[in-house]
Write a protein that holds these residues in place. Structure first.
Motif, short mmCIF file in Angstrom:
data_model
loop_
_atom_site.label_atom_id
_atom_site.label_comp_id
_atom_site.label_asym_id
_atom_site.label_seq_id
_atom_site.Cartn_x
_atom_site.Cartn_y
_atom_site.Cartn_z
N ARG A 1 0.83 -1.21 0.00
CA ARG A 1 0.00 0.00 0.00
C ARG A 1 0.87 1.27 0.00
O ARG A 1 0.56 2.24 -0.66
N HIS B 1 2.36 1.76 -3.51
CA HIS B 1 1.40 2.12 -4.55
C HIS B 1 0.62 3.40 -4.25
O HIS B 1 -0.08 3.89 -5.12
N TYR B 2 0.75 3.88 -3.05
CA TYR B 2 0.03 5.12 -2.73
C TYR B 2 1.00 6.28 -2.47
O TYR B 2 1.01 7.27 -3.20
N ARG C 1 4.35 6.32 -5.08
CA ARG C 1 3.99 6.75 -6.43
C ARG C 1 3.84 8.26 -6.50
O ARG C 1 4.21 8.90 -7.48
N ARG C 2 3.29 8.82 -5.43
CA ARG C 2 3.14 10.27 -5.39
C ARG C 2 4.51 10.94 -5.26
O ARG C 2 4.76 12.00 -5.85
#
Length: 347
Positions: free
Chosen positions: A60, A63-64, A67-68
């Protein structure tokens, strides 16, 4: 901008560990009160829960959050020239924060430096314009006066032509000094080191500026008798120029019937320091930091009473630094000034 990420598992490891401890403790209490308490199931539960938590949390986070973070690096193309892209970009939050803070500080410093340089550029261009404009307008004025009829008067013609010639000479000094500074800054001017006696060179310079010193009755002297030669290694012609500029500067701002004194001392084993001291006007402390800038004048009124190109001290600084030596200035307003520079002693 393609960025290679260096993954960090610190957050997932710590968070999974905390969750595992909490839930294992709760499971142990539950089994103790309602079922039979056994260590093996508890340990199996703890390990399984830890692995499961770690995988879910790391997935998590990547991917959260990460990625940002990556999108920030991808969007900020300005970072391409910074150290942030020289290696793999870490996704560790503490390290990332440090890098961003460093980037912000570097950019702030760069912006402040650019502002200072821009201000310096404006001042320099204004000073160059003023320095060139003054003799040009002087020459133009005398020529126009002669063309308007003064040429017929031999006495006036001769006087005005002499004054115009003096303005041309001053213009030539400015252009020559600007050319010299440009070469020094660009590294195009090659020094020709040789071994020579600095005492003899100073005596030669005294002879060259003697008439100017006599105009203000300023005494040119050594601090003591130097019976033995002091041999140094440097570009003799350039060091002569340094001495001329420093001594003339002391004469410009020296008091009538004052003194300009030269001293040579051993600084360290292979270095000598040459001091040029006067008992003239002196310089206020707020001017000392900018004293070697091109065209910088302590007298903000723009007075040209002493003539010169306004580049003498700047040339001195560049010549000394081209020798990989240091120049210093000490001054007390109303008491006098001392300029000193180091030179390599010849073995």
């Amino acid at each position: 901008m393609q960025v290679k990420f260096k993954k960090s598992y610190k957050f997932a490891i710590h968070t999974s560990l905390y969750l595992t401890l909490v839930f294992t403790l709760l499971m142990s209490v539950f089994l103790y009160y309602f079922f039979t308490f056994e260590w093996v199931p508890i340990l199996i539960f703890a390990v399984a829960f830890y692995v499961f938590s770690f995988v879910i949390i790391q997935y998590r986070v990547e991917h959260y959050i990460y990625r940002r973070v990556k999108s920030i690096y991808d969007d900020l193309t300005l970072l391409e020239s910074t150290s942030l892209t020289r290696g793999a970009i870490t996704t560790d939050m503490a390290t990332l924060t440090q890098e961003i803070d460093k980037f912000a500080r570097d950019k702030k410093l760069e912006i402040e430096t650019l502002k200072v340089r821009e201000q310096y550029r404006k001042e320099f261009l204004g000073n160059v314009s003023h320095e060139l404009k003054t003799p040009l307008f002087t020459i133009q004025g005398y020529i126009l006066t002669l063309l308007d009829g003064a040429m017929d008067d031999e006495k006036i013609r001769k006087k005005y032509l002499k004054r115009a010639n003096s303005a041309v000479e001053r213009l030539g000094y400015i252009v020559s000094d600007l050319d010299l500074i440009t070469k020094l800054e660009a590294g195009d001017l090659r020094l020709q080191p040789e071994i020579f006696d600095i005492i003899e060179l100073i005596k030669e310079v005294f002879g060259m500026v003697e008439m100017r010193a006599n105009e203000k009755k300023i005494t040119l002297t050594f601090d003591r008798d130097y019976d033995n030669a002091v041999m140094v290694r440097a570009d003799k012609e350039r060091i002569q120029q340094v001495l001329i500029n420093l001594i003339i500067n002391s004469l410009k701002y020296g008091r009538i019937k004052g003194t300009t004194e030269i001293s040579i001392e051993n600084l360290i084993k292979n270095k000598a320091i040459i001091r040029v001291t006067d008992n003239g006007e002196g310089i206020e402390k707020n001017h000392l930091a900018r004293l070697f800038e091109r065209f910088y004048r302590v007298d903000k009124s723009g007075s040209r009473r002493e003539g010169g190109s306004g580049l003498g001290l700047s040339i001195v600084k560049h010549i000394i630094e081209a020798h990989d030596e240091r120049i210093y200035v000490e001054s007390e307003y109303g008491v006098g000034s001392e300029f000193s520079f180091t030179l390599e002693k010849a073995k």
